[in-house]
Design a protein around this motif. Structure first.
Motif, PDB file in Angstrom:
ATOM      1  N   GLU A 398     -35.811 -20.966  68.153  1.00 43.18           N
ATOM      2  CA  GLU A 398     -35.475 -22.139  68.627  1.00 43.18           C
ATOM      3  C   GLU A 398     -34.683 -22.937  67.580  1.00 43.18           C
ATOM      4  O   GLU A 398     -33.240 -23.378  67.661  1.00 43.18           O
ATOM      5  CB  GLU A 398     -36.209 -23.160  69.389  1.00 43.18           C
ATOM      6  N   LYS A 399     -35.308 -23.055  66.357  1.00 39.27           N
ATOM      7  CA  LYS A 399     -34.580 -23.463  65.190  1.00 39.27           C
ATOM      8  C   LYS A 399     -33.359 -22.698  64.835  1.00 39.27           C
ATOM      9  O   LYS A 399     -32.445 -23.188  64.484  1.00 39.27           O
ATOM     10  CB  LYS A 399     -35.726 -23.596  64.023  1.00 39.27           C
ATOM     11  N   GLN A 400     -33.518 -21.371  64.852  1.00 41.64           N
ATOM     12  CA  GLN A 400     -32.406 -20.708  64.329  1.00 41.64           C
ATOM     13  C   GLN A 400     -31.384 -20.757  65.462  1.00 41.64           C
ATOM     14  O   GLN A 400     -30.065 -20.760  64.876  1.00 41.64           O
ATOM     15  CB  GLN A 400     -33.080 -19.131  64.396  1.00 41.64           C
ATOM     16  N   LYS A 401     -31.773 -20.755  66.657  1.00 39.20           N
ATOM     17  CA  LYS A 401     -30.521 -20.873  67.698  1.00 39.20           C
ATOM     18  C   LYS A 401     -29.995 -22.229  67.378  1.00 39.20           C
ATOM     19  O   LYS A 401     -28.599 -22.471  67.287  1.00 39.20           O
ATOM     20  CB  LYS A 401     -31.225 -21.045  69.084  1.00 39.20           C
ATOM     21  N   THR A 402     -30.478 -23.320  67.241  1.00 47.11           N
ATOM     22  CA  THR A 402     -30.134 -24.692  67.076  1.00 47.11           C
ATOM     23  C   THR A 402     -29.282 -24.792  65.697  1.00 47.11           C
ATOM     24  O   THR A 402     -28.033 -25.223  65.692  1.00 47.11           O
ATOM     25  CB  THR A 402     -31.144 -25.823  66.899  1.00 47.11           C
ATOM     26  N   LYS A 403     -29.705 -23.977  64.626  1.00 42.78           N
ATOM     27  CA  LYS A 403     -29.047 -24.043  63.365  1.00 42.78           C
ATOM     28  C   LYS A 403     -27.664 -23.156  63.735  1.00 42.78           C
ATOM     29  O   LYS A 403     -26.780 -23.600  62.990  1.00 42.78           O
ATOM     30  CB  LYS A 403     -29.932 -23.120  62.379  1.00 42.78           C
ATOM     31  N   GLU A 404     -27.568 -22.278  64.243  1.00 36.71           N
ATOM     32  CA  GLU A 404     -26.521 -21.161  64.730  1.00 36.71           C
ATOM     33  C   GLU A 404     -25.656 -21.985  65.279  1.00 36.71           C
ATOM     34  O   GLU A 404     -24.366 -21.932  65.088  1.00 36.71           O
ATOM     35  CB  GLU A 404     -26.924 -20.008  65.303  1.00 36.71           C
ATOM     36  N   GLU A 405     -26.015 -22.631  66.406  1.00 41.37           N
ATOM     37  CA  GLU A 405     -25.179 -23.560  67.199  1.00 41.37           C
ATOM     38  C   GLU A 405     -24.605 -24.795  66.379  1.00 41.37           C
ATOM     39  O   GLU A 405     -23.241 -25.105  66.343  1.00 41.37           O
ATOM     40  CB  GLU A 405     -25.944 -24.314  68.374  1.00 41.37           C
ATOM     41  N   LYS A 406     -25.024 -25.403  65.513  1.00 45.39           N
ATOM     42  CA  LYS A 406     -24.803 -26.181  64.672  1.00 45.39           C
ATOM     43  C   LYS A 406     -23.715 -25.844  63.536  1.00 45.39           C
ATOM     44  O   LYS A 406     -22.494 -26.219  63.457  1.00 45.39           O
ATOM     45  CB  LYS A 406     -25.811 -26.907  63.981  1.00 45.39           C
ATOM     46  N   GLU A 407     -23.886 -24.583  63.103  1.00 47.36           N
ATOM     47  CA  GLU A 407     -23.117 -24.178  62.297  1.00 47.36           C
ATOM     48  C   GLU A 407     -21.664 -23.640  62.640  1.00 47.36           C
ATOM     49  O   GLU A 407     -20.556 -23.548  61.993  1.00 47.36           O
ATOM     50  CB  GLU A 407     -23.605 -22.706  61.473  1.00 47.36           C
ATOM     51  N   SER A 408     -21.761 -23.405  64.349  1.00 46.80           N
ATOM     52  CA  SER A 408     -20.419 -23.011  64.927  1.00 46.80           C
ATOM     53  C   SER A 408     -19.583 -24.249  65.123  1.00 46.80           C
ATOM     54  O   SER A 408     -18.583 -24.112  65.462  1.00 46.80           O
ATOM     55  CB  SER A 408     -20.787 -22.261  66.086  1.00 46.80           C
ATOM     56  N   LEU A 409     -20.264 -25.496  65.051  1.00 41.14           N
ATOM     57  CA  LEU A 409     -19.341 -26.661  65.540  1.00 41.14           C
ATOM     58  C   LEU A 409     -18.513 -27.152  64.215  1.00 41.14           C
ATOM     59  O   LEU A 409     -18.908 -26.820  62.948  1.00 41.14           O
ATOM     60  CB  LEU A 409     -20.304 -27.736  65.620  1.00 41.14           C
TER      61      LEU A 409
END
Length: 650
Positions: A398-409
């Protein structure tokens, strides 16, 4: 390879009939001498009958002889065919499995008495030169070394049997150092005996102390160990008995594969794949003990067996990588803490079967409580470990997904001068993406300050191409204002929009950008406050509810620097005109409880006109001819208090 080369040298020596002396395999404890003999050397000596015998703790040479004679008979019988009194006997192959317990019965059945093993051996025809006796743990023998070596020499010289001795030469004699300790202390305390090392009594050959015994206990123990740990007799006999000495050193890179294949049943493929990482820890911590390596491999294998079923649960690429990375961390933890434990250091265990791992201060080693618990206590709660590890890995996913989502913003790519990492066309595209993300309500008010700073940076440094961005600064600001109007305010929202800067021009520019957001926030707060206040006034005990509201929101009033100016005075006026004596009293107390410090003007400078309205309403009630005398007394009491607060507000 190194060990195969040493094995070949020893085998060539054993196979040469002209060499009659014993072979010594020397090395410090734990370097793998016994493992080398059993798994490498004896593969070169398959034509021999091998008898292994540990000298650990033996108390007499008679015990050694009896044990060896018995082992020799068992081995000879296990050699399928042997001759007794010119009669050939064929022995079932399985006899070796039962021989230790039934050898006496078996020998009697074939016509031999087992009362004298030495005589029995004489009756059996065999080539003594095809027998090898491997004596292990020479330094741990419980009898004098000269007695042990004399016995070994009889096998070599008198019987022509090949002998291999496994020993740590540095420790020969140390197992018996405690024998006759008082006499040894007396010798060690002799100040005329100088050691090669720097001696507390002798320095450069000169006696700096009196002839009296001036050693403390620790110094005396160290001198005793130095003088008596290496047996002098051994060095005298060694030259006669031993013809070849091979000193081994721990060679993890060569032995690792063999150890893993022997002891790493379930985890062998994983351990072989991560060989370098495993060995690196042993080398970094200067651990030369092969037994510790074997202990670590077995320990990890048990834990791996418990965890491995989770692999099918995390078979997708992203989760599989996380699972394997965590498994690698567990492997390193097992290796590291096995070394700590086996070297006598304390390692922590507690009641947690699994918890988020702590990072230890060596190469990012993680400390897992379930690993330490198994190493120390041999406890393995498999179900709890699986559940705990699953929870941990899923949280990391979940942390990795959140990080990836943030990095895409776009926000995370553009703010804090991140936009300087991109070319102009990318900045334009990302700016348009930022607008779309604002439209979608992805960013809360906490992000707005940094977005405005970015917009100002574009004005200063991207002015020539600013027009290529689809939307103007005002359009970005409008989206932020709309968000504020349509969403509940965050805690300390106005503070989140504050900016501190030494650059006056930049700060003025920022304030002009942010002012619509501040205005919208205040309006939102007023609307929210009025809604709460209207609900309060609609209740039967409105004054008491208002008092509690003031008490609960005391800090919020100070943070927003607004109190009475937040409320609808028309509603208050209507409520006061119909208020009971108790309501007037409690309402006035509520106001005084907020204005309970001297510099209230610094916080509530816009409240004075609102307080004047309340005082005027109280005057109106007081001057009404229908007002009760008791009501007038209450108004007299609290009107004075409110007028005093008004002085501080002006």
């Amino acid at each position: 390879m190194y060990l195969e080369k040493e094995a070949k040298i020893i085998a060539d020596y054993i196979n040469e009939p002209r060499y009659t002396q014993a072979v010594l395999i020397n090395g410090e404890w734990g370097v793998g001498k016994t493992f080398f003999v059993n798994n490498i050397l004896l593969n070169e000596l398959t034509d021999y009958i091998v008898i292994r015998y540990s000298l650990y703790g033996v108390q007499s040479s008679k015990q050694i002889m009896t044990d060896l004679q018995r082992e020799m008979i068992i081995k000879l019988i296990g050699n399928k065919k042997f001759n007794i009194k010119e009669k050939k006997i064929k022995i079932p192959e399985k006899i070796v499995d039962i021989a230790p317990d039934t050898i006496d019965i078996f020998l009697k059945r074939i016509g031999l008495e087992a009362d004298n093993l030495k005589d029995l051996i004489k009756k059996i025809d065999f080539d003594k030169s095809r027998i090898i006796i491997v004596f292990d743990d020479l330094e741990r023998a419980g009898i004098e070394i000269n007695e042990v070596l004399g016995l070994i020499n009889s096998y070599v010289e008198c019987h022509g049997i090949k002998v291999i001795i496994i020993a740590n030469e540095k420790e020969i004699g140390s197992s018996r150092i405690s024998a006759d300790l008082p006499q040894k202390f007396m010798v060690a305390a002799n100040t005329s005996i100088s050691l090669n090392e720097i001696d507390p009594i002798h320095n450069n050959g000169q006696n700096n102390k009196s002839s009296e015994n001036n050693y403390n206990y620790s110094e005396l123990v160290n001198r005793t160990k130095t003088l008596f740990s290496n047996d002098i007799i051994y060095n005298t006999i060694k030259e006669k008995l031993i013809g070849l000495t091979v000193t081994l050193h721990a060679n993890y890179h060569q032995l690792y594969d063999k150890i893993v294949l022997i002891y790493g049943h379930e985890s062998s493929a994983f351990l072989l794949k991560n060989k370098d990482a495993f060995i690196e820890l042993f080398q970094d911590l200067d651990c030369q003990n092969l037994r510790t390596l074997i202990f670590a491999v077995i320990t990890f294998d048990k834990i791996y067996e418990a965890i491995d079923p989770l692999k099918s649960k995390y078979n997708k690429q992203d989760s599989s990588n996380l699972f394997n990375e965590e498994l690698l961390c567990i492997m390193k933890s097992v290796a590291f803490f096995s070394i700590q434990y086996k070297s006598g250091q304390n390692i922590h265990t507690n009641n947690n079967v699994f918890s988020a791992p702590n990072y230890y201060g060596v190469k990012g080693i993680k400390e897992y409580h379930f690993v330490n618990k198994y190493i120390c206590l041999h406890e393995l709660d498999i179900e709890s470990i699986r559940n705990g590890l699953s929870t941990y890995i899923e949280s990391e996913i979940e942390k990795q997904k959140t990080k990836e989502e943030k990095e895409s913003l776009a926000y995370y790519k553009l703010t804090s001068f991140g936009w300087l990492d991109y070319n102009d066309n990318d900045v334009i595209k990302l700016s348009d993406q930022l607008y779309d993300e604002l439209s979608a309500g992805i960013y809360s008010v906490a992000f707005f300050k940094y977005i405005i700073v970015y917009l100002i940076q574009l004005e200063y440094h991207f002015n020539k191409k600013r027009a290529e961005i689809k939307h103007t600064d005002d359009e970005y600001i409008e989206l932020m204002v709309d968000y504020i109007k349509n969403n509940e305010p965050i805690e300390n929202q106005l503070e989140s929009l504050d900016l501190i800067s030494d650059e006056k021009e930049f700060l003025n520019k920022y304030n002009s950008f942010v002012s619509p957001l501040i205005k919208a926030t205040k309006e939102k707060e007023v609307a929210s406050t009025n809604m709460d206040f209207k609900n309060i006034l609609d209740s039967e005990e409105w004054a008491e509810q208002f008092y509690k509201y003031c008490r609960d929101n005391y800090n919020n009033f100070m943070d927003s620097r607004r109190f009475l100016s937040s409320f609808d005075m028309d509603l208050i006026k209507k409520k006061l005109l119909k208020a009971s004596n108790k309501d007037i009293q409690r309402f006035s107390q509520a106001i005084c409880s907020v204005y309970d410090f001297g510099n209230i003007r610094d916080f509530y400078n816009s409240d004075s006109s609102y307080l004047e309205i309340i005082i005027a309403v109280l005057d109106e009630i007081y001057n009404d001819t229908k007002t009760n005398c008791t009501t007038k007394v209450v108004i007299d009491t609290y009107k004075g208090k409110l007028e005093n607060k008004l002085k501080f507000l002006k």
